[in-house]
Design an enzyme around this catalytic site. Structure first.
Site, mmCIF file in Angstrom:
data_model
loop_
_atom_site.group_PDB
_atom_site.id
_atom_site.type_symbol
_atom_site.label_atom_id
_atom_site.label_comp_id
_atom_site.label_asym_id
_atom_site.label_seq_id
_atom_site.Cartn_x
_atom_site.Cartn_y
_atom_site.Cartn_z
ATOM 1 N N LYS A 88 0.866 -1.203 0.000
ATOM 2 C CA LYS A 88 0.000 0.000 0.000
ATOM 3 C C LYS A 88 0.887 1.232 0.000
ATOM 4 C CE LYS A 88 0.897 1.267 4.494
ATOM 5 N NZ LYS A 88 1.779 2.357 4.817
ATOM 6 N N GLY A 126 10.296 -2.541 6.266
ATOM 7 C CA GLY A 126 10.619 -1.278 6.943
ATOM 8 C C GLY A 126 10.617 -0.113 5.981
ATOM 9 N N ALA A 127 9.717 -0.145 5.008
ATOM 10 C CA ALA A 127 9.771 0.813 3.904
ATOM 11 C C ALA A 127 8.529 1.698 3.800
ATOM 12 C CB ALA A 127 9.961 0.054 2.593
ATOM 13 N N GLY A 128 7.560 1.522 4.714
ATOM 14 C CA GLY A 128 6.337 2.330 4.655
ATOM 15 C C GLY A 128 5.322 1.797 3.659
ATOM 16 N N GLY A 173 3.831 -1.364 4.097
ATOM 17 C CA GLY A 173 2.906 -2.267 4.788
ATOM 18 C C GLY A 173 3.116 -3.746 4.492
ATOM 19 N N GLY A 174 4.288 -4.144 4.052
ATOM 20 C CA GLY A 174 4.523 -5.547 3.665
ATOM 21 C C GLY A 174 4.211 -6.548 4.778
ATOM 22 N N GLY A 175 4.753 -6.331 5.947
ATOM 23 C CA GLY A 175 4.532 -7.254 7.072
ATOM 24 C C GLY A 175 3.055 -7.291 7.457
ATOM 25 N N SER A 176 2.410 -6.117 7.439
ATOM 26 C CA SER A 176 0.983 -6.038 7.799
ATOM 27 C C SER A 176 0.134 -6.796 6.788
ATOM 28 C CB SER A 176 0.524 -4.580 7.819
ATOM 29 O OG SER A 176 1.273 -3.843 8.741
ATOM 30 N N SER A 177 0.491 -6.681 5.498
ATOM 31 C CA SER A 177 -0.270 -7.355 4.449
ATOM 32 C C SER A 177 -0.109 -8.876 4.573
ATOM 33 C CB SER A 177 0.228 -6.871 3.086
ATOM 34 O OG SER A 177 -0.602 -7.325 2.064
ATOM 35 N N ASP A 188 -1.996 -1.054 10.748
ATOM 36 C CA ASP A 188 -2.298 -1.107 9.307
ATOM 37 C C ASP A 188 -2.943 -2.425 8.883
ATOM 38 O OD1 ASP A 188 -1.090 1.307 8.958
ATOM 39 O OD2 ASP A 188 0.695 0.539 7.923
HETATM 40 O O1 C5P Z 1 0.574 -0.629 15.170
HETATM 41 P P1 C5P Z 1 1.997 -0.818 14.777
HETATM 42 O O2 C5P Z 1 2.625 -2.031 15.412
HETATM 43 O O3 C5P Z 1 2.243 -0.736 13.321
HETATM 44 O O4 C5P Z 1 2.759 0.443 15.389
HETATM 45 C C1 C5P Z 1 4.130 0.515 15.670
HETATM 46 C C2 C5P Z 1 4.341 1.660 16.647
HETATM 47 O O5 C5P Z 1 4.002 2.898 16.023
HETATM 48 C C3 C5P Z 1 3.446 1.577 17.880
HETATM 49 O O6 C5P Z 1 4.065 0.843 18.903
HETATM 50 C C4 C5P Z 1 3.261 3.021 18.264
HETATM 51 O O7 C5P Z 1 4.372 3.467 18.999
HETATM 52 C C5 C5P Z 1 3.289 3.745 16.929
HETATM 53 N N1 C5P Z 1 1.934 4.031 16.402
HETATM 54 C C6 C5P Z 1 1.192 5.050 16.963
HETATM 55 N N2 C5P Z 1 -0.064 5.318 16.475
HETATM 56 C C7 C5P Z 1 -0.570 4.630 15.433
HETATM 57 C C8 C5P Z 1 0.182 3.589 14.827
HETATM 58 C C9 C5P Z 1 1.435 3.308 15.337
HETATM 59 O O8 C5P Z 1 1.633 5.713 17.909
HETATM 60 N N3 C5P Z 1 -1.772 4.942 14.954
#
Ligand code: C5P
Length: 279
Positions: A11, A96-98, A100-104, A136
């Site tokens: 994404k 780690g590139a923004g 969303g690979g791991g989330s997908s 995500d």
């Molecule tokens: O939810 P995810 O594991 O991707 O988020 C990683 C880190 O990014 C969270 O531990 C939090 O510190 C921060 N985060 C946040 N607010 C969000 C999404 C992520 O503060 N809406």
């Protein structure tokens, strides 16, 4: 059914505003999630007698807490049974590139195992599990264009298609999302997402107001990421922005050959990905 193969798309965020810090430590945000179906990881799931996980990127093989494995553990806990499965993950989306690979991958695991083991979890339950895995992940259960609010799980799906070639450039720099959030001073969005993304005309009129609140932090820390955005601007991209907390930068072009010009302006070693609009 004994076997499922699924594509887990990337994404981009077309706009990302960090609106306020919450009492649970997360942030409320506003963003427009847009799937990149031409860039995807592939996962296969096969019923077997034990548990096997294999990824073509060896560093992910050893991480027992990767999101695919975590997704299985959440399903097992809620189903009250072991789910013996053999998983193969072929990565194409940079990590780690923004993007969303791991989330997908995690969302693809929830959907596939729910089907393979006939677990009958509802969409609401899957969304709840998805949010436990990451902010995500709920978006990827459907992976259709959507405005995301709250942590990103409050989704408003919109029939909206970018009529341009989308080019993504990744320099290989990894940004920690957690660290990036800790550096941001939240402010209310300066745009009305419902209005900007209601049509492509409205996007064209308002696109200069769309920002990613992480850009300043990432550009200061990694000037080479800023240079990518500048290269897109030099080539008169219709639009350009960093995705998520970085470091991938993307741009929209009418002309698909612009990717070659970008390669002449930027280092060869960067990763260049092109995605064409649906004909
Ligand atoms: O939810 P995810 O594991 O991707 O988020 C990683 C880190 O990014 C969270 O531990 C939090 O510190 C921060 N985060 C946040 N607010 C969000 C999404 C992520 O503060 N809406």
């Amino acid at each position: 059914m004994k076997y499922i193969e699924i594509k887990a798309p990337a994404k981009i965020n077309i706009g990302l505003n960090i609106v306020e810090k919450r009492t649970d430590g997360f942030h409320n945000l506003e963003t427009f999630f847009y799937p990149i179906n031409d860039l995807y990881d592939t996962l296969t799931f096969e019923l077997c007698s034990g548990f096997e996980f294999h990824c073509d990127q060896s560093e992910l093989n050893n991480v027992t807490d990767n999101l695919v494995v975590k997704a299985i553990r959440i399903l097992e806990k809620n189903a009250g049974r072991i789910l013996p499965v053999k998983i193969n993950l072929t990565k194409r989306i940079p990590t780690g590139a923004g993007l969303g690979g791991g989330s997908s991958d995690a969302a693809a695991t929830l959907i596939s195992l729910n089907e393979l083991f006939r677990l009958n979890f509802s969409n609401e339950q899957l969304t709840e599990f998805a949010l436990q895995l990451g902010s995500d992940v709920p978006f990827f259960l459907k992976a259709k264009p959507a405005i995301g609010r709250a942590r990103g799980e409050n989704l408003t799906h919109i029939d909206f298609e970018i009529p341009y070639h989308i080019v993504l450039v990744n320099s290989g720099i990894h940004v920690s999302t957690k660290q990036a959030f800790s550096e941001i001073h939240p402010t209310p969005s300066q745009i009305d997402y419902d209005e900007v993304f209601q049509s492509i005309d409205s996007f064209r009129q308002k696109k200069h107001l769309i920002v990613n609140d992480f850009e300043n932090y990432v550009f200061l820390k990694h000037p080479e990421v800023k240079s990518i955005k500048e290269a897109f601007k030099d080539l008169n991209a219709e639009f350009t922005l960093m995705s998520g907390s970085g470091s991938t930068v993307y741009g929209f072009f009418k002309d698909e050959n612009k990717i070659e010009e970008l390669k002449r302006l930027l280092p060869d070693k960067y990763l260049y990905i092109a995605s064409s609009p649906t004909p």
